[in-house]
Write an enzyme that holds these catalytic residues in place. Structure first.
Site, PDB file in Angstrom:
ATOM      1  N   LYS A  16      11.183  85.735  57.195  1.00  0.00           N
ATOM      2  CA  LYS A  16      11.400  86.334  58.518  1.00  0.00           C
ATOM      3  C   LYS A  16      12.255  87.607  58.397  1.00  0.00           C
ATOM      4  O   LYS A  16      12.850  87.862  57.341  1.00  0.00           O
ATOM      5  CB  LYS A  16      12.066  85.296  59.417  1.00  0.00           C
ATOM      6  CG  LYS A  16      11.195  84.052  59.659  1.00  0.00           C
ATOM      7  CD  LYS A  16      11.882  83.072  60.615  1.00  0.00           C
ATOM      8  CE  LYS A  16      11.034  81.845  60.863  1.00  0.00           C
ATOM      9  NZ  LYS A  16      11.609  80.990  61.928  1.00  0.00           N
ATOM     10  N   TYR A  56       2.671  80.898  66.904  1.00  0.00           N
ATOM     11  CA  TYR A  56       3.674  79.953  67.423  1.00  0.00           C
ATOM     12  C   TYR A  56       3.159  79.050  68.535  1.00  0.00           C
ATOM     13  O   TYR A  56       3.642  77.929  68.672  1.00  0.00           O
ATOM     14  CB  TYR A  56       4.922  80.713  67.897  1.00  0.00           C
ATOM     15  CG  TYR A  56       5.855  81.057  66.757  1.00  0.00           C
ATOM     16  CD1 TYR A  56       6.454  80.058  65.990  1.00  0.00           C
ATOM     17  CD2 TYR A  56       6.127  82.388  66.416  1.00  0.00           C
ATOM     18  CE1 TYR A  56       7.304  80.361  64.936  1.00  0.00           C
ATOM     19  CE2 TYR A  56       6.978  82.700  65.359  1.00  0.00           C
ATOM     20  CZ  TYR A  56       7.562  81.670  64.626  1.00  0.00           C
ATOM     21  OH  TYR A  56       8.398  81.968  63.574  1.00  0.00           O
ATOM     22  N   ASN A 135      16.637  81.761  61.090  1.00  0.00           N
ATOM     23  CA  ASN A 135      16.674  80.703  60.071  1.00  0.00           C
ATOM     24  C   ASN A 135      15.828  81.056  58.838  1.00  0.00           C
ATOM     25  O   ASN A 135      15.342  80.185  58.133  1.00  0.00           O
ATOM     26  CB  ASN A 135      16.284  79.351  60.672  1.00  0.00           C
ATOM     27  CG  ASN A 135      14.920  79.387  61.335  1.00  0.00           C
ATOM     28  OD1 ASN A 135      14.182  80.361  61.201  1.00  0.00           O
ATOM     29  ND2 ASN A 135      14.579  78.327  62.045  1.00  0.00           N
ATOM     30  N   HIS A 138       9.733  80.826  57.749  1.00  0.00           N
ATOM     31  CA  HIS A 138       8.806  79.908  58.414  1.00  0.00           C
ATOM     32  C   HIS A 138       8.108  79.109  57.330  1.00  0.00           C
ATOM     33  O   HIS A 138       7.790  79.648  56.267  1.00  0.00           O
ATOM     34  CB  HIS A 138       7.747  80.674  59.221  1.00  0.00           C
ATOM     35  CG  HIS A 138       6.595  79.786  59.603  1.00  0.00           C
ATOM     36  ND1 HIS A 138       6.655  78.960  60.696  1.00  0.00           N
ATOM     37  CD2 HIS A 138       5.400  79.554  58.999  1.00  0.00           C
ATOM     38  CE1 HIS A 138       5.523  78.254  60.748  1.00  0.00           C
ATOM     39  NE2 HIS A 138       4.751  78.599  59.740  1.00  0.00           N
ATOM     40  N   GLU A 149      -2.822  78.361  59.973  1.00  0.00           N
ATOM     41  CA  GLU A 149      -1.910  79.497  59.775  1.00  0.00           C
ATOM     42  C   GLU A 149      -2.388  80.408  58.643  1.00  0.00           C
ATOM     43  O   GLU A 149      -2.346  81.632  58.775  1.00  0.00           O
ATOM     44  CB  GLU A 149      -0.500  78.983  59.447  1.00  0.00           C
ATOM     45  CG  GLU A 149       0.187  78.355  60.645  1.00  0.00           C
ATOM     46  CD  GLU A 149       1.536  77.741  60.291  1.00  0.00           C
ATOM     47  OE1 GLU A 149       2.209  77.265  61.205  1.00  0.00           O
ATOM     48  OE2 GLU A 149       1.924  77.725  59.097  1.00  0.00           O
TER      49      GLU A 149
HETATM   50  O1  CDP Z   1      10.284  76.732  62.252  1.00  0.00           O
HETATM   51  P1  CDP Z   1      10.247  75.261  62.595  1.00  0.00           P
HETATM   52  O2  CDP Z   1       8.886  74.633  62.390  1.00  0.00           O
HETATM   53  O3  CDP Z   1      11.339  74.506  61.889  1.00  0.00           O
HETATM   54  O4  CDP Z   1      10.610  75.139  64.161  1.00  0.00           O
HETATM   55  P2  CDP Z   1       9.684  75.288  65.473  1.00  0.00           P
HETATM   56  O5  CDP Z   1      10.081  74.222  66.435  1.00  0.00           O
HETATM   57  O6  CDP Z   1       8.239  75.361  65.106  1.00  0.00           O
HETATM   58  O7  CDP Z   1      10.180  76.668  66.088  1.00  0.00           O
HETATM   59  C1  CDP Z   1       9.740  77.887  65.570  1.00  0.00           C
HETATM   60  C2  CDP Z   1      10.909  78.853  65.446  1.00  0.00           C
HETATM   61  O8  CDP Z   1      11.413  79.188  66.741  1.00  0.00           O
HETATM   62  C3  CDP Z   1      12.148  78.322  64.716  1.00  0.00           C
HETATM   63  O9  CDP Z   1      12.032  78.375  63.305  1.00  0.00           O
HETATM   64  C4  CDP Z   1      13.253  79.221  65.234  1.00  0.00           C
HETATM   65  O10 CDP Z   1      13.351  80.430  64.502  1.00  0.00           O
HETATM   66  C5  CDP Z   1      12.777  79.545  66.657  1.00  0.00           C
HETATM   67  N1  CDP Z   1      13.545  78.807  67.660  1.00  0.00           N
HETATM   68  C6  CDP Z   1      14.429  79.522  68.457  1.00  0.00           C
HETATM   69  O11 CDP Z   1      14.534  80.741  68.328  1.00  0.00           O
HETATM   70  N2  CDP Z   1      15.208  78.863  69.402  1.00  0.00           N
HETATM   71  C7  CDP Z   1      15.117  77.518  69.542  1.00  0.00           C
HETATM   72  N3  CDP Z   1      15.880  76.896  70.437  1.00  0.00           N
HETATM   73  C8  CDP Z   1      14.215  76.793  68.725  1.00  0.00           C
HETATM   74  C9  CDP Z   1      13.443  77.465  67.790  1.00  0.00           C
HETATM   75 MG    MG Z   2       7.073  75.005  63.359  1.00  0.00          MG
END
Ligand code: CDP
Ligand code: MG
Length: 171
Positions: A16, A56, A135, A138, A149
């Site tokens: 990212k 997303y 974080n 991805h 994806e």
């Molecule tokens: O990336 P991951 O699969 O762990 O999480 P996700 O639930 O698929 O969410 C995608 C991305 O959205 C996360 O990796 C975060 O960078 C972002 N996110 C955010 O900005 N704020 C939140 N409250 C939750 C997720």
């Molecule tokens: Mg995810």
């Protein structure tokens, strides 16, 4: 294809904007290379909103799970700069990559994971401030998500079959 071939998986990893801008792509990539995962595709790109909505929401169902506001915070974060997209291959690579990356919230990510070792942030703070959670990477959540994806991010001729000198467990 033998049954064991079904356990050779491909996962999408995206470095990212924060990992690119902090100059720690190499350090992070080493975590994947050192376990023996094979890079079968890699490129720097700067996707637009439509691409991230497909990634997303259409595939990851993020708006459904976390709401439109969180998606917008995340979109603002993801469009701050280019990202490096990569496809990694190996034995049960999808859950392996998730294990190496750690959970979504850096605050909850154990030391030893990428998110635990290289970032600090909580949902509480990011939500209060109205920002996405930086974080670093991805990683595909499951095998079906990974297939969709990879098709979204890479053309078939951007993925390479080549022999890996370690190659006992790749295609
Ligand atoms: O990336 P991951 O699969 O762990 O999480 P996700 O639930 O698929 O969410 C995608 C991305 O959205 C996360 O990796 C975060 O960078 C972002 N996110 C955010 O900005 N704020 C939140 N409250 C939750 C997720
Ligand atoms: Mg995810």
């Amino acid at each position: 294809m033998g049954k064991e071939q079904d356990l050779i998986q491909r996962s999408l990893v995206v470095f990212k904007p924060d990992s690119v801008q902090r100059g720690i792509v190499g350090k992070i990539l080493q975590r994947f290379e050192q376990v023996g995962l094979k890079i079968v595709g890699m490129k720097m790109v700067m996707p637009d909103e439509d691409h991230y909505r497909a990634h997303y929401e259409d595939i990851g169902e993020m708006i459904t799970r976390r709401g439109e506001k969180t998606f917008q915070y995340n979109l603002a974060y993801m469009t701050t700069g280019p990202v490096i997209a990569m496809v990694l291959e190996g034995v049960e690579a999808v859950p392996l990559v998730r294990k190496i990356v750690g959970p979504t919230e850096p605050k909850s990510a154990e030391m030893g994971t990428i998110r635990g070792d290289f970032s600090h942030m909580s949902f509480g703070y990011s939500d209060a401030k109205g920002i996405g959670v930086p974080n670093l990477v991805h990683a595909s959540g499951n095998v079906s998500e990974a297939k969709k994806e990879i098709a979204l991010w890479f053309k078939p001729d951007e993925l390479y079959d080549y022999s890996d000198v370690r190659a006992k467990f790749t295609r």
